[in-house]
Design an enzyme around this catalytic site. Sequence first.
Site: not given
Ligand SMILES: Cc1cc2nc3c(=O)[nH]c(=O)nc-3n(C[C@H](O)[C@H](O)[C@H](O)COP(=O)(O)OP(=O)(O)OC[C@H]3O[C@@H](n4cnc5c(N)ncnc54)[C@H](O)[C@@H]3O)c2cc1C
Length: 397
Positions: A172, A176, A274, A305, A331, A379, A381
Site C-alpha cells: 500500500r 494523507r 542490502r 538522498r 547515500e 531488521y 528499529d
Molecule cells: C542505514 C540505517 C538507518 C537506520 N535508521 C533508523 C531510524 O531512523 N530509526 C530507528 O529506530 N532505527 C533505525 N535503524 C536501525 C538501528 O540502527 C538498529 O535498531 C540498532 O542500531 C541495532 O542495534 P544493535 O545493538 O542490535 O546492533 P549494532 O548497532 O549493529 O551493534 C552491534 C555491534 O557489534 C559489534 N560487533 C560485531 N561483530 C563483532 C565482533 N566480532 N567483535 C566485537 N564486536 C563486534 C559491531 O561493531 C557493532 O558495534 C537504522 C539502521 C540502518 C542500517
Amino acid sequence: MTKYDYLVVGAGLYGAVFAHEAAKAGKKVLVIDRRPNIAGNVYTEDIEKIHVHKYGAHIFHTNDQKVWEYVQNFAVFNRFTNSPVANFHGELYSLPFNMYTFNKMWGVVTPEEAAEKIEEQRREAGIKEPKNLEEQAISLVGTDIYEKLIKGYTEKQWGRPCTELPAFIIKRLPVRLTFDNNYFNALYQGIPVGGYTKMVANMLAGAKVQEGEDFGTGEAPVDDAGSIEVHVGVDFFDAEGAPREDLKALADKVVYTGAIDAYFGYKLGYLEYRSVRFETELLDKPNFQGNAAVNYTDRETPWTRIIEHKWFEFGKDDDGNDIPKTVISREFSSEWKPGDEPYYPVNDEKNGRLYEEYKRLAEAEDNVIFGGRLGEYKYYDMDKVIASALDMCGEVL
Ligand SMILES: Cc1cc2nc3c(=O)[nH]c(=O)nc-3n(C[C@H](O)[C@H](O)[C@H](O)COP(=O)(O)OP(=O)(O)OC[C@H]3O[C@@H](n4cnc5c(N)ncnc54)[C@H](O)[C@@H]3O)c2cc1C
C-alpha cells in the site's frame, strides 16, 4: 578464574542496554567492540560540533511508552519531526504524500479535490491486476505521483527497473488527505540532544572507553552494585574467524550481538544484506538544503538522498550557538557482498531458512545469548532493539 559475570560483544544499543541492566542487577560486565567507538550503528561522530550519523540517519520514534520513558534516563530528546522533502529534477515536494504534495503537484486545494484527482488518474491507467511494481504503484496512486516520486527512487534502491520488480514489494502507499508531513505515525519522536554516542555512553555508565585489551582497568560502578568496563578495537574472533576462547573464559556468560553466521564461521553459508554507501562532506557554508533529509526521486541523480546532519538538532551546537559550517552525506544504494558492512537483513524465504538453521546452532551454544539486529538477523528499529534487550534482561537477570 572468571572475572566477569557477562562479556557483552558489541557496544551498540542491544549490548549497551543489556550491560546497563546487568550492572544494575549487581553484575560485573565487560563490553567489547571491534570498532574504534561505542554505539554501533547509531554512532554519531562530532565534526565541527555537528553530530554526524556515521552509519545512516537515525530518527528515534516509538509507540512504546515504556521504551520512551526508558531512554529518557540517558538523554534529553528534542522535538525533531521527520519531514523529508522530495527533489524531482529541482521540483520540491513534501513527503509523505499529503495535501502539501497534492497542492504542489496539481494545484488542488481541498481533500475532496485531491481524492478525486488520484481516483481520476487511477481510472485512466485502468490497471485491474498489477503484474509488476510499476503497475501496482500506478493502480494505488496514479501516474503523476508514481512518475515523479516513486519510480526513480525505487529503481535506484533496487538497482532494477520498476517493471522488473514484483508488485508485492508495494502493498500500500499511504496517502494523507491532511496537511501533515510528519513521516512517522509514532506517538513519540525525537533525537537525543548531544548525539546518540552520548546517550549510549550514559547507558554504559560513563565508563572510560579504552582502546585494546588491558582488561581489569577503568570499570565504572553502577548504583554501587555491579560495574561496566568498555574496550573498543577488540574483535571477538581470532584470525581464523573462530570465537576467542580466552575472551569467553573471562566471563560466565556471553551476550553476542555480532552477525550470527560469523559466529559459526559461515559454515552453513552467508546470510545476505542490502547495503548502502555514504559519501560525507564538510561544507564551508551554514546551510546546504534547509532540511535534514532530501530524497532525490529522479532516476538520473545517482544518490537516493542527502542528509544534512545539523538539522537533526536544529543547526545549533550544544551551547545553542549557530554553526557556520555544515556536514552532508550522500547515500547510494549498493549491492552487498561478504565482507561489506551489513545494513539491512534481507527477509526473504531463502535467508529466513538459513537463519533458522543458524538459530538452531545458536540454541545449542552453552552460556551464549544471541541478540540485536545481527545476532537475530532481523531488521529492528531502535525502540524494538531496546525492548528486545529489556525483555532478555527480564528473562536472564
Ligand atoms: C542505514 C540505517 C538507518 C537506520 N535508521 C533508523 C531510524 O531512523 N530509526 C530507528 O529506530 N532505527 C533505525 N535503524 C536501525 C538501528 O540502527 C538498529 O535498531 C540498532 O542500531 C541495532 O542495534 P544493535 O545493538 O542490535 O546492533 P549494532 O548497532 O549493529 O551493534 C552491534 C555491534 O557489534 C559489534 N560487533 C560485531 N561483530 C563483532 C565482533 N566480532 N567483535 C566485537 N564486536 C563486534 C559491531 O561493531 C557493532 O558495534 C537504522 C539502521 C540502518 C542500517
